[in-house]
Structures are given as structure tokens and as C-alpha cells.
Design an enzyme around this catalytic site. Sequence first.
Site, PDB file in Angstrom:
ATOM      1  N   ASP A  10     -30.647  33.611  10.764  1.00 45.30           N
ATOM      2  CA  ASP A  10     -30.721  32.266  11.350  1.00 45.30           C
ATOM      3  C   ASP A  10     -32.032  31.575  10.998  1.00 45.30           C
ATOM      4  O   ASP A  10     -32.075  30.361  10.787  1.00 45.30           O
ATOM      5  CB  ASP A  10     -30.512  32.302  12.864  1.00 45.30           C
ATOM      6  CG  ASP A  10     -31.404  33.316  13.585  1.00 45.30           C
ATOM      7  OD1 ASP A  10     -32.085  34.105  12.906  1.00 45.30           O
ATOM      8  OD2 ASP A  10     -31.400  33.332  14.834  1.00 45.30           O
ATOM      9  N   GLU A  51     -32.016  21.372  -7.989  1.00 44.29           N
ATOM     10  CA  GLU A  51     -32.513  22.317  -8.992  1.00 44.29           C
ATOM     11  C   GLU A  51     -32.646  23.733  -8.448  1.00 44.29           C
ATOM     12  O   GLU A  51     -32.428  24.708  -9.176  1.00 44.29           O
ATOM     13  CB  GLU A  51     -33.864  21.840  -9.547  1.00 44.29           C
ATOM     14  CG  GLU A  51     -33.784  20.594 -10.410  1.00 44.29           C
ATOM     15  CD  GLU A  51     -33.745  19.310  -9.604  1.00 44.29           C
ATOM     16  OE1 GLU A  51     -33.552  18.231 -10.206  1.00 44.29           O
ATOM     17  OE2 GLU A  51     -33.927  19.376  -8.364  1.00 44.29           O
ATOM     18  N   PHE A  67     -38.930  18.893 -13.145  1.00 46.87           N
ATOM     19  CA  PHE A  67     -38.140  19.216 -11.966  1.00 46.87           C
ATOM     20  C   PHE A  67     -37.877  20.707 -11.803  1.00 46.87           C
ATOM     21  O   PHE A  67     -37.404  21.138 -10.748  1.00 46.87           O
ATOM     22  CB  PHE A  67     -36.819  18.441 -11.983  1.00 46.87           C
ATOM     23  CG  PHE A  67     -37.006  16.942 -11.998  1.00 46.87           C
ATOM     24  CD1 PHE A  67     -38.136  16.366 -11.427  1.00 46.87           C
ATOM     25  CD2 PHE A  67     -36.066  16.111 -12.584  1.00 46.87           C
ATOM     26  CE1 PHE A  67     -38.322  14.987 -11.444  1.00 46.87           C
ATOM     27  CE2 PHE A  67     -36.245  14.739 -12.607  1.00 46.87           C
ATOM     28  CZ  PHE A  67     -37.373  14.174 -12.030  1.00 46.87           C
TER      29      PHE A  67
END
Length: 662
Positions: A174, A401, A426
Site C-alpha cells: 500500500d 517514460e 526525457f
Amino acid sequence: MCIRDRESSVEAGRIQIKEKLARISTKDLVRLQDLAHKMRIHSINMTEKAGSGHATSCASIAEIMAALFFHPEGMVYDPANPQLFQADKLVLSKGHAAPILYACWCECGFLHSDELMNFRTLKSNLEGHPTPHAPFVDVATGSLGQGLSITCGMAFSSKYIDSINNLYYVIIGDGELSEGSNWEGINFASYYKLDNIIAILDVNRFGQSGETMFKHNVEVYSSRFRAFGWDTFEVDGHSFEEIIEALKMAKNPNGKPKILIAKTLKGKYFIDEIEDKATYHGKIFGSLAEVTTSYLTSLIQDKTILQESEKVEKAELNRAHMFDPMRDHNLARVINNHPPKYEKGQQHLVRTGYGMALKKLAEADKKKALVILDADTKNSTLSSIAQGSSHGNFIECFIAEELMVSLQVGFWARGKVAFSSTFASFFTRAYDQVRMASISRANIKFYGSHCGISVGRDGPSQMGLEDIAYFRTIPGSVVLYPADAVACEYAVQLAANTVGMVYIRTSREVSPVIYDNHETFEIGGSKRLKYSEEDLITIVSCGLTLVEALSAAEILEQQGIKVGVIDLFSVKPVDSNMLILAGSQSKHGLLTVEDHFEQGGIFSAVCEALSTSGIKVHQIAVNGMPRSGTFKELYEYYGLKDDKIVERVKQIIGTGSAVEDR
């Protein structure tokens, strides 16, 4: 081994499993619960022996793991052959719970309990977080937030490429749902209808240092997954009846991925001082360990289960097909057999070579080993050239990405070679995914276009100026930097047929064709394009700055100054022999010229290669944070234009050493 037939059994949306429980015999329930407790004991013993580890994180998923491994509604797998291609697969995204994964493979007969005691030792395959050194681990996990996206790549491969009807289970903590990369995967799985994914969220409400964002509020998690188009099943993570019923219902092939939202307790069934406490995360129990294992032993009803499990006769395991599939698929010399078709001197985008090479590889790829991914830049990277030739193996990842790189790892785990492409800048946001892929020793390829300040007016946010540095740091990686479309085509072929991680870098601007269509290129090789015995210095460059270097050499030659020029091409591994030869034959050594920041690029690679040679190395690089401007303005400002290179050479040879080694 027989792989199950999957039948529809559930309506879409939120399912609260308490409304319908699986019918499990008392004998089976006792066996499963006893196994869960035994694996808790294993987890404690392993971490205590190692002096570190996460036993409480193992305890919260003990019932889940027991159901997956030891109940018919769990995974279909062969205990003797964990690499069986058609079998179901498990990715432990919360990799710190590795001890209970190892305990499962012990209890199914693949490992001996003595092997578990080597946990976290130098020569053991049972590392602190799972890696493929262990033959039952497909991909490395442990840097949280990546397991689901990797699973998406594996599931996509089975559903759309291999047409295999297996299932993929992924266990998520979680706490790691705070990672945005998870939500990229959650979105992708829904968009591509990956109904062969069954995720399990361990909601034990504790992270490392305190409570998680939503604590035990399973409805918050459930509603968010439903909003992304998933079917959700809310379960008590320690109730076998609820877990097994949910696993059964989750096999519905309705075009939706599924997730069990399991409410659990960290350290469940441990003594009161440890159960549901945050203080023992990643810590051993010390004097409380024996008390805890004794208590767990007392909970086991059938004490015969404490005996060593019967060992299976292991199948011969071989990952070779994963590491070098392109050779097996007869693609080794595709570009050689279908050479580039450019004319020397003509202006072409270097990235045209990327798209053309992928197209040729895809057309020859009869067994569909090649996968092409792009992050909404295909019209710029020109991977779009190959889109219609890829047998449906062209995957749009959209602007995600981190997801894209994780998908590559998933495809590699299913025996594919995946190329990803985006702007060089990127890839920086996916560096942790690249780093984790290297731990898996994944055979994946990256293409970064629009590198450096040649991007121009788009400004520094779009300029990849650190990419060589971070790809060079990856152990065993290859970095190629082609100067024209011809070299780029051959770079793609080399990447496709090289085992390991390869990064190819190109500029945005058009560039003249330098090489003949039949030129040969090698990883670790370079090209000495200009040389004479009177060379005062040799310029070492790549890509677009190589064009400027060649022009500068011509200008200097007209002025009676001889300089050599080397196209480095392979930045890693670097051609040390050529550099030493050229440097020793040039009175003033070498001058590197690069469209990259000063640190970690070509200059660094050359200096590392020549560190003991005594050869002087000078540098021209981008030595500050650039701004928007035309390509020519920026190259002039940072000294990368031919006239500025001429000035720098004269400065060096005029004094016998560099006035300013930048």
C-alpha cells in the site's frame, strides 16, 4: 503442465467478497494455515540469521502467498521448472518481502530449508530483494513502484504477441501506491484491456517510518482502481475463504484487469509486542525471535508439516533464450543484407536511420521477437517509420517514460527485445527504472533523439545534456552516438544483436551523410576520418559536433594547420587503442568536442581510457545551463561551431597546452 481454461464468473466493478465465500474443507484450511505459519517461521529465521530483513512485511501476506502457491485457485506452475514459459507468473513488487517468496519455493520443494539460511549472503542467489539470480524470479524488484508496470509488459506479451492463456499476479504494497509510476501502469493495463493481470494490494497500513496515506481505508483504494477501469475485490487478507473466492472470481476474462484489495496486519500472528506495530519494519527481533517462532509453532495444528518438504527433481533451467533472442530469430545481419540507401553529402535527419533500421528488423522478424515502444514522440524519433511493419508489436506508451522502460523489462522477461524511444532529455525521469533493469540484466535498448543544445529554441527543458553520463554508469551498458543516418542504421542493428542494455543518442538537426552505405561499424570501435603525420592535435567527437569538427579541420588545413579527426561512435566501450594511437601521434594530444555537459560525457570517457597514458586531453562542452536560441547561436555561444573549434585549437597549439581545460 496443463494451463487452466478461464471462464467468466463475475460482474464488473466492486466486489465485496464477504458476500460470497469459497467452500474449503476444514482439512484444506488447516493445511493452508499451517503452511502460512511455517512460512512466517522461515521468514523470521532467515532475517534473524542474516541480521536484517523484513519479517513483519512477510507476515502480512503469508495467507495470500499460501493461497497462490498451494491452492488450486492460485497459480498454475511447475515446482520443478519455475521458468516454464506457459505457466502463471508472480512479480513481488514489494520486494522487501522476499523471504516469504523464498519460503514458498522451499515449501513447494524447489529449495531446501538450509538454502534459506544463506539469505542475504554474498554467494547466495537469495538476495535481500528478489533478483533473477534466483531461477524462480523473472525480474528484479525492490525499488518500489515498478512491479506492476513490469507485469504489464509481461501480460501484454502473453495476450497480444504470444497468444498464451496464462495469468500474471503482482503483489503491491500500500505504501508504494504513492509512486506515480504505479498509476502509469494502472492506466496502461486498463487501456490495453490486460485482463490476464491479477494484482493484490497488501493494505497493512504501515510504511517504513509510519502509517500510509489512507491507513486501512480499503474503499479509498478500491474506488481509485475502479475509476481507472479495474475490477476490485475487497478481502480480509488473512481469510483463506475470502482470498480464494476472490482469486476464483478474478479469472474472468472480461477485458478488465483485476485487483484484490487485501486488508492485512503487519506482523500478523506474531506476538503482541510486534503484531500491527511500525517499530519492527526492516528490523530483526533479537530476544523476541524465539518467543515468536515458538508461538507460531504452537498455532500449527498438524506438526508433521514442520518436517522438511519433499524436494522436486529440478528441470534443467536455461535463460539463454531470454538473453539473446534476436540471433535465434535470424536477424543478426538484416541491415547488412539490406544496406542503407543514402548519398554521401546529402542532408538527412540522423533519426531517419533509426526508423528505417527498425522497419527492416521488423519486416524480417517472423517470430515476433522485436517490440517497439514510444512515448508519444514517434513523429519526432521517427520510430513511426516502423509502425506498419511491426506485426502489431508497436506499442504507444503515451507520455509515461517510467512505464515505458518497465514495460521493456517485462517484454525481456518474455523473451523479446524491446526498443524504446523518446527525447534524450526525457529518459532522465526513468533513470531508476533503467537502474533496476540493469539489476535484472535485461536485454533492452534505448533511443534518445533531440539530444543536446542543438534542440535550440525549445530551451533547456528539452535538451538531453546528461544522458551519456547516466547511461555510461550502468554496468555492462553500451552507448552509441552515430553521426549520420548510415551509422544510425548500423547502430540499431548492433544494438539489436548485442546482449544487454544499449543506448543510442542522436541530434535533432539534419546532418550530411558521411559514410558509405556499406561502411562497417563495431561496438567499441571508432573511425579515424582525418589523419596525417603532421597532425598537431586530434579532435574527438560524435554526432552533430563531428560535422563541425570536420569543417574546423578543413578550415585549419587551409591555414596550414594539420589536425586529425576521430568519430568516436562507441562512447562505451570506448576505442582505447585508437585514442592512444592518435593521441601519441599528435603533438598536443586530443581535443574532445561534445554537445553534452562537461561531466560524464565524451571527455570523461576519453580521459578514463587514457588515464595512465600521459596524453593530454582538452575539452569543449556545454559548460553552463543553456537558454533558448537557434541551433547556430547556441553552438556559437558554447564553442561547438566550426569557427570556435578553430579558435580553441589555435589557443592550444599556440601555447603548447590548454589555456582553459573545460
